[in-house]
Design a protein around this motif. Sequence first.
Motif, PDB file in Angstrom:
ATOM      1  N   TYR A 142       0.857  -1.189   0.000  1.00  0.00           N
ATOM      2  CA  TYR A 142       0.000   0.000   0.000  1.00  0.00           C
ATOM      3  C   TYR A 142       0.892   1.237   0.000  1.00  0.00           C
ATOM      4  O   TYR A 142       1.944   1.263   0.649  1.00  0.00           O
ATOM      5  CB  TYR A 142      -0.930   0.016   1.203  1.00  0.00           C
ATOM      6  CG  TYR A 142      -1.895  -1.145   1.233  1.00  0.00           C
ATOM      7  CD1 TYR A 142      -3.158  -1.035   0.666  1.00  0.00           C
ATOM      8  CD2 TYR A 142      -1.527  -2.360   1.814  1.00  0.00           C
ATOM      9  CE1 TYR A 142      -4.043  -2.109   0.693  1.00  0.00           C
ATOM     10  CE2 TYR A 142      -2.398  -3.436   1.831  1.00  0.00           C
ATOM     11  CZ  TYR A 142      -3.651  -3.305   1.268  1.00  0.00           C
ATOM     12  OH  TYR A 142      -4.524  -4.366   1.289  1.00  0.00           O
ATOM     13  N   VAL A 143       0.454   2.266  -0.707  1.00  0.00           N
ATOM     14  CA  VAL A 143       1.227   3.500  -0.828  1.00  0.00           C
ATOM     15  C   VAL A 143       0.395   4.654  -0.301  1.00  0.00           C
ATOM     16  O   VAL A 143      -0.729   4.886  -0.765  1.00  0.00           O
ATOM     17  CB  VAL A 143       1.637   3.771  -2.295  1.00  0.00           C
ATOM     18  CG1 VAL A 143       2.387   5.097  -2.392  1.00  0.00           C
ATOM     19  CG2 VAL A 143       2.496   2.630  -2.827  1.00  0.00           C
ATOM     20  N   ALA A 144       0.964   5.358   0.695  1.00  0.00           N
ATOM     21  CA  ALA A 144       0.333   6.557   1.241  1.00  0.00           C
ATOM     22  C   ALA A 144       1.196   7.764   0.876  1.00  0.00           C
ATOM     23  O   ALA A 144       2.424   7.702   0.997  1.00  0.00           O
ATOM     24  CB  ALA A 144       0.180   6.448   2.754  1.00  0.00           C
ATOM     25  N   SER A 145       0.578   8.866   0.454  1.00  0.00           N
ATOM     26  CA  SER A 145       1.333  10.025  -0.037  1.00  0.00           C
ATOM     27  C   SER A 145       0.908  11.296   0.695  1.00  0.00           C
ATOM     28  O   SER A 145      -0.260  11.463   1.069  1.00  0.00           O
ATOM     29  CB  SER A 145       1.124  10.206  -1.542  1.00  0.00           C
ATOM     30  OG  SER A 145       1.546   9.051  -2.241  1.00  0.00           O
ATOM     31  N   THR A 146       1.887  12.170   0.852  1.00  0.00           N
ATOM     32  CA  THR A 146       1.630  13.498   1.400  1.00  0.00           C
ATOM     33  C   THR A 146       2.382  14.513   0.571  1.00  0.00           C
ATOM     34  O   THR A 146       3.348  14.168  -0.121  1.00  0.00           O
ATOM     35  CB  THR A 146       2.074  13.580   2.875  1.00  0.00           C
ATOM     36  OG1 THR A 146       1.761  14.890   3.390  1.00  0.00           O
ATOM     37  CG2 THR A 146       3.570  13.340   3.004  1.00  0.00           C
ATOM     38  N   GLN A 147       1.932  15.769   0.634  1.00  0.00           N
ATOM     39  CA  GLN A 147       2.552  16.810  -0.186  1.00  0.00           C
ATOM     40  C   GLN A 147       2.913  17.999   0.684  1.00  0.00           C
ATOM     41  O   GLN A 147       2.141  18.422   1.562  1.00  0.00           O
ATOM     42  CB  GLN A 147       1.598  17.240  -1.301  1.00  0.00           C
ATOM     43  CG  GLN A 147       2.249  18.155  -2.338  1.00  0.00           C
ATOM     44  CD  GLN A 147       1.300  18.489  -3.474  1.00  0.00           C
ATOM     45  OE1 GLN A 147       0.374  19.275  -3.280  1.00  0.00           O
ATOM     46  NE2 GLN A 147       1.531  17.887  -4.640  1.00  0.00           N
ATOM     47  N   LEU A 148       4.126  18.553   0.426  1.00  0.00           N
ATOM     48  CA  LEU A 148       4.641  19.692   1.195  1.00  0.00           C
ATOM     49  C   LEU A 148       4.852  20.886   0.265  1.00  0.00           C
ATOM     50  O   LEU A 148       5.157  20.707  -0.925  1.00  0.00           O
ATOM     51  CB  LEU A 148       5.968  19.323   1.865  1.00  0.00           C
ATOM     52  CG  LEU A 148       5.978  18.040   2.718  1.00  0.00           C
ATOM     53  CD1 LEU A 148       7.368  17.795   3.277  1.00  0.00           C
ATOM     54  CD2 LEU A 148       4.962  18.138   3.846  1.00  0.00           C
ATOM     55  N   TYR A 149       4.681  22.062   0.843  1.00  0.00           N
ATOM     56  CA  TYR A 149       4.892  23.318   0.108  1.00  0.00           C
ATOM     57  C   TYR A 149       6.032  24.074   0.783  1.00  0.00           C
ATOM     58  O   TYR A 149       5.995  24.339   1.989  1.00  0.00           O
ATOM     59  CB  TYR A 149       3.621  24.158   0.104  1.00  0.00           C
ATOM     60  CG  TYR A 149       3.740  25.464  -0.658  1.00  0.00           C
ATOM     61  CD1 TYR A 149       3.513  25.517  -2.031  1.00  0.00           C
ATOM     62  CD2 TYR A 149       4.075  26.656   0.005  1.00  0.00           C
ATOM     63  CE1 TYR A 149       3.617  26.703  -2.722  1.00  0.00           C
ATOM     64  CE2 TYR A 149       4.183  27.840  -0.686  1.00  0.00           C
ATOM     65  CZ  TYR A 149       3.952  27.862  -2.056  1.00  0.00           C
ATOM     66  OH  TYR A 149       4.068  29.055  -2.738  1.00  0.00           O
ATOM     67  N   VAL A 150       7.063  24.402  -0.007  1.00  0.00           N
ATOM     68  CA  VAL A 150       8.245  25.094   0.513  1.00  0.00           C
ATOM     69  C   VAL A 150       8.190  26.548   0.063  1.00  0.00           C
ATOM     70  O   VAL A 150       8.008  26.830  -1.130  1.00  0.00           O
ATOM     71  CB  VAL A 150       9.531  24.420   0.012  1.00  0.00           C
ATOM     72  CG1 VAL A 150      10.759  25.152   0.563  1.00  0.00           C
ATOM     73  CG2 VAL A 150       9.558  22.942   0.408  1.00  0.00           C
ATOM     74  N   SER A 151       8.358  27.458   1.018  1.00  0.00           N
ATOM     75  CA  SER A 151       8.329  28.896   0.704  1.00  0.00           C
ATOM     76  C   SER A 151       9.375  29.627   1.548  1.00  0.00           C
ATOM     77  O   SER A 151       9.934  29.066   2.494  1.00  0.00           O
ATOM     78  CB  SER A 151       6.935  29.479   0.983  1.00  0.00           C
ATOM     79  OG  SER A 151       6.597  29.317   2.350  1.00  0.00           O
ATOM     80  N   VAL A 152       9.623  30.857   1.165  1.00  0.00           N
ATOM     81  CA  VAL A 152      10.577  31.717   1.870  1.00  0.00           C
ATOM     82  C   VAL A 152       9.794  32.861   2.513  1.00  0.00           C
ATOM     83  O   VAL A 152       8.925  33.463   1.864  1.00  0.00           O
ATOM     84  CB  VAL A 152      11.644  32.264   0.903  1.00  0.00           C
ATOM     85  CG1 VAL A 152      12.588  33.221   1.630  1.00  0.00           C
ATOM     86  CG2 VAL A 152      12.418  31.120   0.263  1.00  0.00           C
ATOM     87  N   ARG A 153      10.093  33.139   3.791  1.00  0.00           N
ATOM     88  CA  ARG A 153       9.375  34.208   4.500  1.00  0.00           C
ATOM     89  C   ARG A 153       9.752  35.562   3.894  1.00  0.00           C
ATOM     90  O   ARG A 153      10.920  35.916   3.807  1.00  0.00           O
ATOM     91  CB  ARG A 153       9.732  34.197   5.977  1.00  0.00           C
ATOM     92  CG  ARG A 153       9.319  32.907   6.689  1.00  0.00           C
ATOM     93  CD  ARG A 153       9.722  32.957   8.147  1.00  0.00           C
ATOM     94  NE  ARG A 153       9.483  31.688   8.804  1.00  0.00           N
ATOM     95  CZ  ARG A 153       8.327  31.324   9.366  1.00  0.00           C
ATOM     96  NH1 ARG A 153       7.300  32.192   9.353  1.00  0.00           N
ATOM     97  NH2 ARG A 153       8.191  30.151   9.955  1.00  0.00           N
ATOM     98  N   THR A 154       8.753  36.291   3.492  1.00  0.00           N
ATOM     99  CA  THR A 154       8.983  37.621   2.900  1.00  0.00           C
ATOM    100  C   THR A 154       7.933  38.596   3.424  1.00  0.00           C
ATOM    101  O   THR A 154       7.266  39.275   2.651  1.00  0.00           O
ATOM    102  CB  THR A 154       8.912  37.530   1.367  1.00  0.00           C
ATOM    103  OG1 THR A 154       7.640  36.957   1.014  1.00  0.00           O
ATOM    104  CG2 THR A 154      10.029  36.681   0.800  1.00  0.00           C
TER     105      THR A 154
END
Length: 479
Positions: free
Chosen positions: A39-51
């Motif tokens: 079984y495959v479980a997936s998650t997604q991340l968002y990378v940003s820079v503080r501005t």
Amino acid sequence: MELRDYIRILHKNWILILALLVLGLAGGAGYAALQAPKYVASTQLYVSVRTEGAATGDLVQGTTFARQMVTSYVDVINTALVLDPVIDELGLDTTAGKLAPQVSASAPLNTVLIDISVTDGDPEQAAVIANAVAGSFTDVVQNTLEQPASEDGASPVLVTVTEPAVAPTAAASPNVRMLIALGGLLGLAFGIGIAMLRTVLDTRIHTLHDLEEITDRPMLGGIAFDPEAQKRPLIVHADPRSPRAESFRSLRTNLQFLDVEGGGRVFVVSSAGPGEGKSTTTANLAIALAETGARVALVDGDLRLPRIADYMGLEGGVGLTDVLIGRVDVADALQKWGKNELFVLTSGRVPPNPSELLGSAAMNQVLQPLGEYFDYVLIDAPPLLLVTDAAVLGKKTRGVILVAASGKTKKQELAGAVRTLATAGVDLLGTIVTMLPTKGPDSYGYGSYTYGSTHTTEQAEPELSQAQAKPKRRTTAKA
């Protein structure tokens, strides 16, 4: 090979190909059944820079920086720096090195997104590990890799979970359909490969095309295979309306139109090797010729392993050998067979020197009157590749007719027989193919059809009694 040759190969080996196809399908299904579901479980991340409060130019620079860093972050996810905290948090009985193959990370091109996937045999466990890896990675980036500028400050890089992992409802592997299809494809390819290999390695005569590769002489006839040929060798007499008997009549017609440049029709019938049906072919052809009213002499020229007397039901104690040594006249040795003008000269006793007798001047004195009196003289001779008798007889007659058995005679053997005749200067008049299958790709329709009812001899014509089939030894034929 032409397209029809490939079709013939597939037709001939379709059972083997089908069996291997089914075996391949079963193998693919069995392999899929033995595989534990994953079984495959997936998650997604968002990378940003503080501005915060930054100008538009700073926002663009921050986004560009994030895109550049995402590629490096992907490689960090499978390291012990990220996975060791996950193992400690969940209490997993494993190491970072063993857990790493279960975790995969990727970043879509020109984005600041990171996709994390975890494979496990337990769907709930896969989702828990995926979320734990996302949390550990976020902590490592914000507190270790991109540390705050001051103790009370925040990390310049912000990692946000945009899509948390949930337990999958269906297994990602094994892909049963794909494995079954792959197994079937391998089985089919293997079956076709074996079929082609069998055809390449099979050097036996099967088709007319095989004969054409060896000699350009005409094929005079094809005789269908009869599993009861040993029980009833004289099929033209025993079952005159059978398809196999008709094939001998077709052979008779072709022989009648055979151009032998004038002279007596004295033919030698031989084969490359033993067991190819030359003796039964010669006997049946003689009977078929006699049915037309022609005067036919059937001579057993096989002084090593004679068969004609047994097939014709005649006494073979006195025959050709006795004539050659001058013990009896040829007219006294000839035995009338049946109701027509068919006379048989059996071999007589087996001599110690067959080749010398057949090549002697006495043999010329036997063949000359036979050729003058009879319309056809058929001589059954030994196989060409074993002894020289057939070639010796061929020099004294119009030529040799070669018999080849479908599915038995090898191409190199038939080619050797043809070379033997050419070396001896003997004319090869034509070929006869025996034991042809009545069904399948090699049949060519021989023996498949007949016209009218197929009656046995008891229905069409009473069989000759032993007294009728065994005539008196002295006849009125003056050879």
